[in-house]
Design a protein around this motif. Sequence first.
Motif, PDB file in Angstrom:
ATOM      1  N   ILE A   1      49.791 107.110 106.223  1.00 22.71           N
ATOM      2  CA  ILE A   1      49.656 107.753 104.923  1.00 22.71           C
ATOM      3  C   ILE A   1      50.853 107.484 104.008  1.00 22.71           C
ATOM      4  O   ILE A   1      50.691 107.221 102.815  1.00 22.71           O
ATOM      5  CB  ILE A   1      49.461 109.277 105.091  1.00 22.71           C
ATOM      6  N   HIS A   2      52.076 107.534 104.567  1.00 14.91           N
ATOM      7  CA  HIS A   2      53.274 107.479 103.734  1.00 14.91           C
ATOM      8  C   HIS A   2      53.902 106.086 103.653  1.00 14.91           C
ATOM      9  O   HIS A   2      54.144 105.579 102.558  1.00 14.91           O
ATOM     10  CB  HIS A   2      54.306 108.491 104.238  1.00 14.91           C
ATOM     11  N   MET A   3      54.168 105.467 104.808  1.00 13.75           N
ATOM     12  CA  MET A   3      54.865 104.174 104.772  1.00 13.75           C
ATOM     13  C   MET A   3      54.010 103.073 104.162  1.00 13.75           C
ATOM     14  O   MET A   3      54.491 102.265 103.366  1.00 13.75           O
ATOM     15  CB  MET A   3      55.322 103.780 106.189  1.00 13.75           C
ATOM     16  N   PHE A   4      52.724 103.023 104.533  1.00 18.19           N
ATOM     17  CA  PHE A   4      51.856 101.982 103.978  1.00 18.19           C
ATOM     18  C   PHE A   4      51.737 102.101 102.461  1.00 18.19           C
ATOM     19  O   PHE A   4      51.653 101.104 101.754  1.00 18.19           O
ATOM     20  CB  PHE A   4      50.473 102.037 104.615  1.00 18.19           C
ATOM     21  N   SER A   5      51.719 103.332 101.946  1.00 23.30           N
ATOM     22  CA  SER A   5      51.585 103.520 100.501  1.00 23.30           C
ATOM     23  C   SER A   5      52.845 103.106  99.749  1.00 23.30           C
ATOM     24  O   SER A   5      52.810 102.903  98.538  1.00 23.30           O
ATOM     25  CB  SER A   5      51.270 104.989 100.187  1.00 23.30           C
ATOM     26  N   CYS A   6      53.977 102.969 100.457  1.00 22.27           N
ATOM     27  CA  CYS A   6      55.239 102.554  99.835  1.00 22.27           C
ATOM     28  C   CYS A   6      55.451 101.047  99.914  1.00 22.27           C
ATOM     29  O   CYS A   6      56.484 100.548  99.431  1.00 22.27           O
ATOM     30  CB  CYS A   6      56.414 103.262 100.502  1.00 22.27           C
ATOM     31  N   CYS A   7      54.525 100.343 100.520  1.00 22.53           N
ATOM     32  CA  CYS A   7      54.674  98.883 100.647  1.00 22.53           C
ATOM     33  C   CYS A   7      54.424  98.228  99.289  1.00 22.53           C
ATOM     34  O   CYS A   7      53.401  98.504  98.644  1.00 22.53           O
ATOM     35  CB  CYS A   7      53.696  98.338 101.690  1.00 22.53           C
ATOM     36  N   PRO A   8      55.331  97.369  98.796  1.00 17.77           N
ATOM     37  CA  PRO A   8      55.143  96.719  97.489  1.00 17.77           C
ATOM     38  C   PRO A   8      53.865  95.875  97.476  1.00 17.77           C
ATOM     39  O   PRO A   8      53.457  95.332  98.504  1.00 17.77           O
ATOM     40  CB  PRO A   8      56.394  95.832  97.349  1.00 17.77           C
ATOM     41  N   SER A   9      53.245  95.771  96.295  1.00 18.64           N
ATOM     42  CA  SER A   9      52.030  94.972  96.165  1.00 18.64           C
ATOM     43  C   SER A   9      52.340  93.509  96.462  1.00 18.64           C
ATOM     44  O   SER A   9      53.402  92.999  96.112  1.00 18.64           O
ATOM     45  CB  SER A   9      51.447  95.105  94.758  1.00 18.64           C
ATOM     46  N   GLY A  10      51.404  92.842  97.115  1.00 13.99           N
ATOM     47  CA  GLY A  10      51.593  91.440  97.485  1.00 13.99           C
ATOM     48  C   GLY A  10      52.237  91.247  98.840  1.00 13.99           C
ATOM     49  O   GLY A  10      52.335  90.126  99.326  1.00 13.99           O
ATOM     50  N   LYS A  11      52.708  92.351  99.458  1.00 12.78           N
ATOM     51  CA  LYS A  11      53.318  92.259 100.789  1.00 12.78           C
ATOM     52  C   LYS A  11      52.511  93.106 101.762  1.00 12.78           C
ATOM     53  O   LYS A  11      51.831  94.052 101.370  1.00 12.78           O
ATOM     54  CB  LYS A  11      54.772  92.743 100.753  1.00 12.78           C
ATOM     55  N   GLN A  12      52.612  92.777 103.042  1.00 13.02           N
ATOM     56  CA  GLN A  12      51.851  93.473 104.074  1.00 13.02           C
ATOM     57  C   GLN A  12      52.804  93.960 105.165  1.00 13.02           C
ATOM     58  O   GLN A  12      53.572  93.184 105.733  1.00 13.02           O
ATOM     59  CB  GLN A  12      50.787  92.553 104.667  1.00 13.02           C
ATOM     60  N   LEU A  13      52.740  95.252 105.428  1.00 10.26           N
ATOM     61  CA  LEU A  13      53.609  95.850 106.440  1.00 10.26           C
ATOM     62  C   LEU A  13      52.948  95.698 107.811  1.00 10.26           C
ATOM     63  O   LEU A  13      51.845  96.171 108.032  1.00 10.26           O
ATOM     64  CB  LEU A  13      53.815  97.337 106.115  1.00 10.26           C
ATOM     65  N   ASP A  14      53.628  94.991 108.723  1.00  6.25           N
ATOM     66  CA  ASP A  14      53.090  94.746 110.055  1.00  6.25           C
ATOM     67  C   ASP A  14      54.216  94.892 111.075  1.00  6.25           C
ATOM     68  O   ASP A  14      55.078  94.015 111.199  1.00  6.25           O
ATOM     69  CB  ASP A  14      52.477  93.340 110.133  1.00  6.25           C
ATOM     70  N   ILE A  15      54.213  96.008 111.805  1.00  6.39           N
ATOM     71  CA  ILE A  15      55.300  96.289 112.759  1.00  6.39           C
ATOM     72  C   ILE A  15      55.352  95.242 113.867  1.00  6.39           C
ATOM     73  O   ILE A  15      56.431  94.916 114.376  1.00  6.39           O
ATOM     74  CB  ILE A  15      55.127  97.705 113.347  1.00  6.39           C
ATOM     75  N   LYS A  16      54.210  94.685 114.240  1.00  5.99           N
ATOM     76  CA  LYS A  16      54.177  93.705 115.324  1.00  5.99           C
ATOM     77  C   LYS A  16      54.940  92.432 114.967  1.00  5.99           C
ATOM     78  O   LYS A  16      55.345  91.685 115.851  1.00  5.99           O
ATOM     79  CB  LYS A  16      52.727  93.374 115.677  1.00  5.99           C
ATOM     80  N   LYS A  17      55.114  92.176 113.664  1.00  6.29           N
ATOM     81  CA  LYS A  17      55.849  90.979 113.241  1.00  6.29           C
ATOM     82  C   LYS A  17      57.339  91.271 113.059  1.00  6.29           C
ATOM     83  O   LYS A  17      58.091  90.384 112.663  1.00  6.29           O
ATOM     84  CB  LYS A  17      55.253  90.448 111.936  1.00  6.29           C
ATOM     85  N   SER A  18      57.749  92.494 113.315  1.00  4.82           N
ATOM     86  CA  SER A  18      59.174  92.847 113.232  1.00  4.82           C
ATOM     87  C   SER A  18      59.819  92.709 114.610  1.00  4.82           C
ATOM     88  O   SER A  18      59.140  92.463 115.612  1.00  4.82           O
ATOM     89  CB  SER A  18      59.324  94.282 112.718  1.00  4.82           C
ATOM     90  N   SER A  19      61.112  92.910 114.660  1.00  3.97           N
ATOM     91  CA  SER A  19      61.815  92.829 115.947  1.00  3.97           C
ATOM     92  C   SER A  19      61.557  94.069 116.811  1.00  3.97           C
ATOM     93  O   SER A  19      61.826  94.060 118.007  1.00  3.97           O
ATOM     94  CB  SER A  19      63.322  92.679 115.709  1.00  3.97           C
ATOM     95  N   TYR A  20      61.037  95.137 116.207  1.00  6.99           N
ATOM     96  CA  TYR A  20      60.805  96.384 116.946  1.00  6.99           C
ATOM     97  C   TYR A  20      59.482  96.357 117.730  1.00  6.99           C
ATOM     98  O   TYR A  20      59.384  96.960 118.788  1.00  6.99           O
ATOM     99  CB  TYR A  20      60.788  97.574 115.978  1.00  6.99           C
TER     100      TYR A  20
END
Length: 595
Positions: A303-322
């Motif tokens: 609800i919160h983090m995805f809505s803060c993602c800038p337009s044109g970018k995609q938040l994907d935790i699996k592609k991070s180091s975590y």
Amino acid sequence: MFAKAFRVKSNTVIKGSDRRKLKADVSTAFPSLSAEELSELVPNKEELNVVKIYAHKGDAVTLYVLHKNPMFFELEKRLYPTVYMLWRYPAALPAFTTWAPVLQKMIGGADLMLPGVVVPSSGLPEVKRGDCCAVRVVSNRAPVAVGTAVMSSAEMHSVGMKGRGVSVLHTHMDNLWAFGDKSGPPSFADADGEELELNGEECDVEDEEEEEGEKGTEEEQCPVVAGDQVTDQACPGVEQLSLAEQQEEKEEQGNEEEEENQEDQKSPQELMDALLLQCFLHALKSKVKKSELPLLTSTFLRIHMFSCCPSGKQLDIKKSSYKKLSKFLQTMQQQHNLVRVKELSKGVESIVEVDWKNPELRSFHAPEEADGEAAPVQDGGEAEKPYHPPEITTLYSVSARLEPLFLDSNKRKGTILQPSEVRSIITEYVKKNELVHENNKNYVIINPTLCDCLLEKSEYQEVEALKWDDLFSRTLGRMQQCYQLVFPGQAAKVKKGHIEPIDIAVASRGSNKKVTLIKNLEVYGLDPVAVSAALQRRVQASSVLHPVPGAKDRVLVQIQGNQIQQVGNLLLDHYQIPRKYIQGLDKAPKGGKKK
């Protein structure tokens, strides 16, 4: 096609066999390319990525990316070049010429209309209907758009250069271009040096200026048809950008390119880590309220983090180091001291405390773009943030059995269509094959293709004709049903199957104690925590959240008593969820006095 943001399904390195197939397909699609040029576009050893995406209308598209720039995109098994490829080899496709203001209309999703085409003295490029072609602007041979010809060159002349000329698929400045390095088109001088014509008439700048002087304040306008509307764009000889404005644009582009070059030096994993931290801090600072705590970590992300993602970018935790949300939050807790995470029930973690005075959080400034898109907080309402229900559309996917019926319309297996598109295609097929019954227009004669696609084996010898409604219902019944969800400010999501309704049920606990259970709220973008709090205030009863067995990131809301009536009123009136997407309202207690 790419005027709106698309969704990335997968991004993988191309296999050796697929690389050879791509090279052969490129050679077939662009025969003018030499062997050396083919090797530059599809190198044998350099990394080439295959990116599968879904466009905003649900079309499945495959991108071929070289050096971070998409070079080709494949739609319905046909290969098209991008502007990045055409800037390397501008002569790879026949190109139509238009004025610079028309490009802005095409970027917005409009097609190229023939009144806006500039005709050189040598004539239009030779194309046939359906041929892939490019669009360029006056004075620069670098293509700025790619599409297919709606009619042949001869037909364009025969209709008096009126109507739609090129069905535009991709342009400079659209989201496919933005998927690359966002470089601008190179400057290729027009070597022809030919006089240009607009709709067959010479467009001479000096003559127009003389006419303008005679008429005073009157201006000649060049009509440009964009999409379904007609707008008047000024002839470029009369109205042009000032040199100062052009210089400002170049400086802005230069600054953007410098920032992008700095970002390019980071690895994709480092960029995703930075984006994750940015969205995390932004969500804590501007989204999460103290009254929401404890807050489920899955709800915080969705609800919160995805809505803060800038337009044109995609938040994907699996592609991070975590790799996992739990590991990321653990780092935020131990190394940054920003939050405290606790497992309140088995297997379900919640954020129980936020350090609002943390220097890192206090010094963080949310990006302007995200601030502008943030919805205002409502005071005194039952939900702290305004909720807008998703737009839900039922779609249908072409199945293997029905593929022969859709071949004439170039719709392959897996193509997703709206019901109206299915009706239109079936109607066109029937009329094209002259299957309407001569004596009764309400019936359609069954030919071998319709027989194989729509009839059961027991009906092969018995059914010779079907009513139109029966024909359409059988067609839709044999297609794979899908649905599209469009949340405000987010890209469309297409999923197979039927959408799960919000399920409301009453269960017994103990001897004579009843509780109301609500699940599938997340499907409609509803926060179970907010719904639970709103119900508590409405009915003055306790409520708890339970994880749904076998369903990842799903939560069940449980509230004391038979509260179906109140839950229904909250969902229907406050959240504006359509009644057909709510299951169990019929179990509400009946009103009336006891005898």
